[in-house]
Design a protein around this motif. Sequence first.
Motif, PDB file in Angstrom:
ATOM      1  N   TYR A  38      35.052   5.432 -41.728  1.00 56.65           N
ATOM      2  CA  TYR A  38      36.348   5.182 -42.368  1.00 56.65           C
ATOM      3  C   TYR A  38      36.535   6.094 -43.583  1.00 56.65           C
ATOM      4  N   VAL A  39      35.509   6.194 -44.426  1.00 53.52           N
ATOM      5  CA  VAL A  39      35.608   7.052 -45.611  1.00 53.52           C
ATOM      6  C   VAL A  39      35.770   8.505 -45.199  1.00 53.52           C
ATOM      7  N   TRP A  40      35.052   8.927 -44.157  1.00 54.13           N
ATOM      8  CA  TRP A  40      35.177  10.298 -43.639  1.00 54.13           C
ATOM      9  C   TRP A  40      36.617  10.566 -43.221  1.00 54.13           C
ATOM     10  N   TYR A  41      37.215   9.624 -42.514  1.00 51.90           N
ATOM     11  CA  TYR A  41      38.595   9.788 -42.048  1.00 51.90           C
ATOM     12  C   TYR A  41      39.564   9.879 -43.222  1.00 51.90           C
ATOM     13  N   ARG A  42      39.326   9.080 -44.247  1.00 54.30           N
ATOM     14  CA  ARG A  42      40.251   9.036 -45.377  1.00 54.30           C
ATOM     15  C   ARG A  42      39.985  10.111 -46.425  1.00 54.30           C
ATOM     16  N   SER A  43      38.695  10.406 -46.681  1.00 58.37           N
ATOM     17  CA  SER A  43      38.371  11.246 -47.845  1.00 58.37           C
ATOM     18  C   SER A  43      37.508  12.450 -47.540  1.00 58.37           C
ATOM     19  N   GLY A  44      37.074  12.611 -46.302  1.00 58.36           N
ATOM     20  CA  GLY A  44      36.286  13.781 -45.961  1.00 58.36           C
ATOM     21  C   GLY A  44      34.802  13.513 -45.843  1.00 58.36           C
ATOM     22  N   PHE A  45      34.106  14.498 -45.288  1.00 51.05           N
ATOM     23  CA  PHE A  45      32.694  14.340 -44.966  1.00 51.05           C
ATOM     24  C   PHE A  45      31.820  14.228 -46.206  1.00 51.05           C
ATOM     25  N   LEU A  46      32.123  15.030 -47.240  1.00 52.66           N
ATOM     26  CA  LEU A  46      31.269  15.048 -48.429  1.00 52.66           C
ATOM     27  C   LEU A  46      31.252  13.690 -49.116  1.00 52.66           C
ATOM     28  N   THR A  47      32.436  13.099 -49.271  1.00 56.30           N
ATOM     29  CA  THR A  47      32.511  11.777 -49.895  1.00 56.30           C
ATOM     30  C   THR A  47      31.797  10.742 -49.041  1.00 56.30           C
ATOM     31  N   ALA A  48      32.012  10.824 -47.724  1.00 54.35           N
ATOM     32  CA  ALA A  48      31.357   9.868 -46.822  1.00 54.35           C
ATOM     33  C   ALA A  48      29.845   9.996 -46.880  1.00 54.35           C
ATOM     34  N   GLY A  49      29.344  11.224 -46.915  1.00 57.57           N
ATOM     35  CA  GLY A  49      27.902  11.442 -46.979  1.00 57.57           C
ATOM     36  C   GLY A  49      27.298  10.909 -48.268  1.00 57.57           C
ATOM     37  N   THR A  50      27.994  11.155 -49.386  1.00 57.71           N
ATOM     38  CA  THR A  50      27.497  10.682 -50.684  1.00 57.71           C
ATOM     39  C   THR A  50      27.446   9.159 -50.732  1.00 57.71           C
TER      40      THR A  50
END
Length: 421
Positions: A210-222
């Motif tokens: 969900y975070v990847w979809y909304r904010s991108g891979f870097l934010t989701a990974g962190t």
Amino acid sequence: MFPLIMLYVILTLIRPQEYVPAFTGIPVLPAVLILAFLCWMISGAKTFKAPQFVILPIFLLILMISVVVNGWAGGALDQLEKFGPIVIAFFVFAAACNTQRRVIYAMAVFVLCSVVLVAHGIGQARNGVGWTGVPLSEDGRIQYVGIFNDPNDLGLLFATTIPMAVFLSTLRGSLLRLFWLGCAALLFYGTYLTNSRGALLAVLVVAGAYVWYRSGFLTAGTLGVVGLACMKLLSSRMQQLDPDEESAFGRVDAWYEGLHMFLSHPVFGVGAGNFTEYNDLTAHNSFVLVLAETGFVGYILWLAFVGYSFWMMLAVLRHKPDDDNDPERAKAWQGERRMALTLLLSLCGLFSAAFFLSRSYMVVMYLVAAMVVGFYVSARQRFPQLRLFTLADSGWRWFPAAIGSIAGFFVLIAVLLHTSA
């Protein structure tokens, strides 16, 4: 048809027929499914406009063939009896989920039934035994009856339904919003009570997707790294997440044996249900289990069935309607996208958990897939510009995908075995 198949879903999830004395000896579940199937037969809502409607019956045939070629002719009937009802349930449920409202009702039933199982688990955790008479597992984890008598199966269900509960909280007024958010919180607590590492990782995958979809891979990974650290603090079993840990090493060893079963029986596998005839432990991976038991033929079909479900939801999220200048159509399309995102996240939770479990033939998996297919077919009726998926057009893609995923398993297992050596 819709009320009957929803009753089937309720009986499948809550399973009162397995602990209520009044239902003893009465084939309630098969009877309801047969009635729903008869309604489907005479219904005008039948649809076959998705590749899964072709793939699943062929996969059933491969299950039957896989046991026959391994020397048990009677096994074909056994597989038909086991998996045939799941195929029927898929066809009926997919046809029944032919409007947005019905998909919403189906999600609500999944969530509410799951909350009932959480309530059973909470009572079990407090008293040592639930109202079904089922006690806590030996290691203090909650469990239920029937197909949910393993804490990991409960965790799989909870991880799958959390996105549905969150989605439902966005549809109505503040009181219902609080109710559905409360259900989501209970489902997360239920996942914690199962103490299932696979289920906790599945919840993390759902949040990360969900975070990847909304904010991108870097934010989701962190945030994923932070979430994993928090889950290790919450769960004692998550703290043992290491290839050298006995349970984890046993799984890796089972995957290794599964790949060797495939190498020795590459076409139709060792036969459906025969994994434990070759290894003491089951595969602990739904993908490896299908590959080992049904060979490359069954694996490519199963992978296509799963893959098309993800692809359909991604197709909705990526599609840009030609008439998006119309405010009403644009608003309607946003509703389609939100529902597609919810179902995609549920698929992420389901198959992330299934990656660590041998649940390739579990009915819950096919009911969720039916909801996905029913939604997509009906979305194409509302928005005809959506892609029509056919095996003739895209079926060839699953051959290299199957080869690539098998090669990936060999590499992954080699790395894990080297790491634990």
